[in-house]
Scaffold this motif. Sequence first.
Motif, PDB file in Angstrom:
ATOM      1  N   SER A   1       0.806  -1.222   0.000  1.00 35.01           N
ATOM      2  CA  SER A   1       0.000   0.000   0.000  1.00 35.01           C
ATOM      3  C   SER A   1       0.837   1.269   0.000  1.00 35.01           C
ATOM      4  O   SER A   1       0.384   2.322  -0.464  1.00 35.01           O
ATOM      5  CB  SER A   1      -0.926   0.013   1.221  1.00 35.01           C
ATOM      6  OG  SER A   1      -0.205   0.295   2.421  1.00 35.01           O
TER       7      SER A   1
ATOM      8  N   ILE B   1       1.432   2.937  -3.313  1.00 34.28           N
ATOM      9  CA  ILE B   1       0.120   3.331  -3.849  1.00 34.28           C
ATOM     10  C   ILE B   1      -0.345   4.618  -3.186  1.00 34.28           C
ATOM     11  O   ILE B   1      -0.753   5.580  -3.851  1.00 34.28           O
ATOM     12  CB  ILE B   1      -0.906   2.198  -3.643  1.00 34.28           C
ATOM     13  CG1 ILE B   1      -0.525   0.988  -4.501  1.00 34.28           C
ATOM     14  CG2 ILE B   1      -2.316   2.678  -3.980  1.00 34.28           C
ATOM     15  CD1 ILE B   1      -1.378  -0.245  -4.246  1.00 34.28           C
TER      16      ILE B   1
ATOM     17  N   GLY C   1      -4.427   5.743 -11.590  1.00 34.53           N
ATOM     18  CA  GLY C   1      -4.579   4.361 -11.142  1.00 34.53           C
ATOM     19  C   GLY C   1      -4.278   4.218  -9.658  1.00 34.53           C
ATOM     20  O   GLY C   1      -4.983   3.518  -8.925  1.00 34.53           O
ATOM     21  N   ALA C   2      -3.224   4.895  -9.193  1.00 32.38           N
ATOM     22  CA  ALA C   2      -2.872   4.841  -7.772  1.00 32.38           C
ATOM     23  C   ALA C   2      -3.981   5.441  -6.918  1.00 32.38           C
ATOM     24  O   ALA C   2      -4.281   4.931  -5.825  1.00 32.38           O
ATOM     25  CB  ALA C   2      -1.556   5.573  -7.531  1.00 32.38           C
TER      26      ALA C   2
ATOM     27  N   LEU D   1      -6.766   2.841  -6.628  1.00 31.36           N
ATOM     28  CA  LEU D   1      -6.374   1.765  -5.710  1.00 31.36           C
ATOM     29  C   LEU D   1      -6.330   2.253  -4.265  1.00 31.36           C
ATOM     30  O   LEU D   1      -6.695   1.515  -3.338  1.00 31.36           O
ATOM     31  CB  LEU D   1      -5.012   1.209  -6.118  1.00 31.36           C
ATOM     32  CG  LEU D   1      -4.964   0.399  -7.415  1.00 31.36           C
ATOM     33  CD1 LEU D   1      -3.519   0.060  -7.770  1.00 31.36           C
ATOM     34  CD2 LEU D   1      -5.793  -0.877  -7.281  1.00 31.36           C
TER      35      LEU D   1
ATOM     36  N   LEU E   1      -9.779   2.195  -2.773  1.00 32.55           N
ATOM     37  CA  LEU E   1     -10.189   0.828  -2.455  1.00 32.55           C
ATOM     38  C   LEU E   1      -9.480   0.313  -1.205  1.00 32.55           C
ATOM     39  O   LEU E   1     -10.099  -0.329  -0.343  1.00 32.55           O
ATOM     40  CB  LEU E   1      -9.907  -0.097  -3.639  1.00 32.55           C
ATOM     41  CG  LEU E   1     -10.718   0.163  -4.922  1.00 32.55           C
ATOM     42  CD1 LEU E   1     -10.254  -0.745  -6.046  1.00 32.55           C
ATOM     43  CD2 LEU E   1     -12.214  -0.052  -4.647  1.00 32.55           C
ATOM     44  N   LEU E   2      -8.193   0.595  -1.099  1.00 31.14           N
ATOM     45  CA  LEU E   2      -7.431   0.152   0.077  1.00 31.14           C
ATOM     46  C   LEU E   2      -7.953   0.807   1.351  1.00 31.14           C
ATOM     47  O   LEU E   2      -8.135   0.136   2.380  1.00 31.14           O
ATOM     48  CB  LEU E   2      -5.955   0.494  -0.105  1.00 31.14           C
ATOM     49  CG  LEU E   2      -5.104  -0.492  -0.899  1.00 31.14           C
ATOM     50  CD1 LEU E   2      -3.739   0.123  -1.219  1.00 31.14           C
ATOM     51  CD2 LEU E   2      -4.910  -1.785  -0.121  1.00 31.14           C
TER      52      LEU E   2
END
Length: 570
Positions: free
Chosen positions: A138, A141, A547-548, A551, A554-555
């Motif tokens: 993570s 990200i 994109g990061a 993500l 979501l994380l």
Amino acid sequence: MLTKPAADLSPVLPAAAFTWTRPASWPPALLALLSAGLLWLGWPVHPAPLALLLLVGWVPYLYLEDMLVRRGASGWKVFRYSYLTLVLWNAFTTWWVSYSTLAGGITAVVLNALLMCLPTMAFYHTKRLAGPRLGYVSLPIYWIAFEQLHLHWDFTWPWLTLGNGFATANQWVQWYEYTGFLGGSVWIWVTNLLVFRLISNYQVVINNSADAKTPRPQFLITNYQLLIATLVAILLPIGLSTLIGSRYREQGTPAEVLVIQPNFDPFTEKFEGGDKFIPYEEQLRRMFQLTEQNLTPQTRLVLWPETSLEENNWEATFNSSPKAVQIQGFLARHPGLELVTGATTLTTYPSKETASQSARFRDDIGYYDFFNTAVHFPGPATPATFYHKSRLVPGVEGVPHWLSAFVIDLGGAAGGLGSQAERTVFRTTTDSALRVAPVICYESVYGDFVADYVTGGATLIGIITNDGWWSDSPGHQQHLQYATLRAIETRRDVARSANTGISAYINQKGEITQQTGWWVPAAARGTVHLNTGITFYVRYGELIGRGAQGLAVLLLAFVLVRGLNRRFAS
């Protein structure tokens, strides 16, 4: 499968390894200082080989965080040492902001380090709630999602975006034409995490060797795999970049351009009220003189630096103003020549409803805006066109409306300036292939922003700037070096005109082919190539950053649910 007898493996571990002092036992403040120091040493404008330190610069911080967690430290303590690391790195690398104002420099360092704690603390909580494996995944990200955010919000300050760190070693990142500078951020985090894991596993071998005559073979196998992965992560991008760079050739038709560096001290000479103020008429005379002395019949474009035409230039009557008339007369004496210059311009709005958020009001004028502007003079008879700087320096030019009462002057013209939503490309009338991206100062730090000019048809990046606010410090040198990355990302030549700073030419591989001295009146004439090709990065933009961010959302949602489940279960 390891087939050697275990006894034959002992030479793999040097004798010194058994007495090595583990980083996990070092004082936390020392680890914070070490991480900040390595990141600073790897940053421009230190020699290019030192950029390799960026690939290990975060390792002491990773040890610091892991050590505190293993000791049962609170989240508040982890935050304090994370902040110490980041504030030291910011101070070491961007201390030069204080040349404009001491308060502004301190504020920039303190607040930016605080904002950088957002991804590091998100990593800490993810690791705590979801385990180390997902936690370490993570971290890059969250960090890159933050860097993407830092490119677009009101407090934007992407100066320390990790990918910018390879500006002096840009021969290693020719693949930025595909990834942009956030690709460099990915590279830095991947290698740092691999090195951290490799050293951690090496420590496991040492710890086991203290309890047994020979280390356990499986630990050594893991180390070999990690060692290979780490070497690949370091060397593959460099090798790929070398291959791309060796094959790339300048593209596009040639054109001769002239950049002017008049060298007016922004503190004492440039602006009215300075101790040694040079009258604006005299400033204009110097720029004409430098231009006239260095022109050739082949010169197609002249660049004058940011705010060359200072005073209050109203756009509605600009073309009939005395300075504009002088410039048009100069161009009439040099057929085929066009000029781009910086200026301060103003425009009015007919009503409050049509005014921008940055608009000001005066009883005698009504609603109006100030702009930091690039002006294009296509010739002696064609009206000038304008581009308004749109990536504004926080606290100096760009002030959120709700924060305007608390502005901290960081140098330059304090207050909120106007901007525009779209990029403007100056299309020359004498050469249809010469289409200039008028990038003003701070805008050149933004990869995706500069790429928008190219999407709009620009074949040449023309940077106009005034870097004298930061004196002879790493600030103006970093600013110049960052422009080399924009050249690679877009595969466009760069012509750079600085009032006080370094004026330069940069080719499509990011190589500085010509530059002036620092703090001297100068002019530089160069041949640029007008590429019309579109790189992958220009075509698709910040895929990595967006994109990061997806993500990261979501994380964070997963971690939040995991945390709530734990609380209810207990």
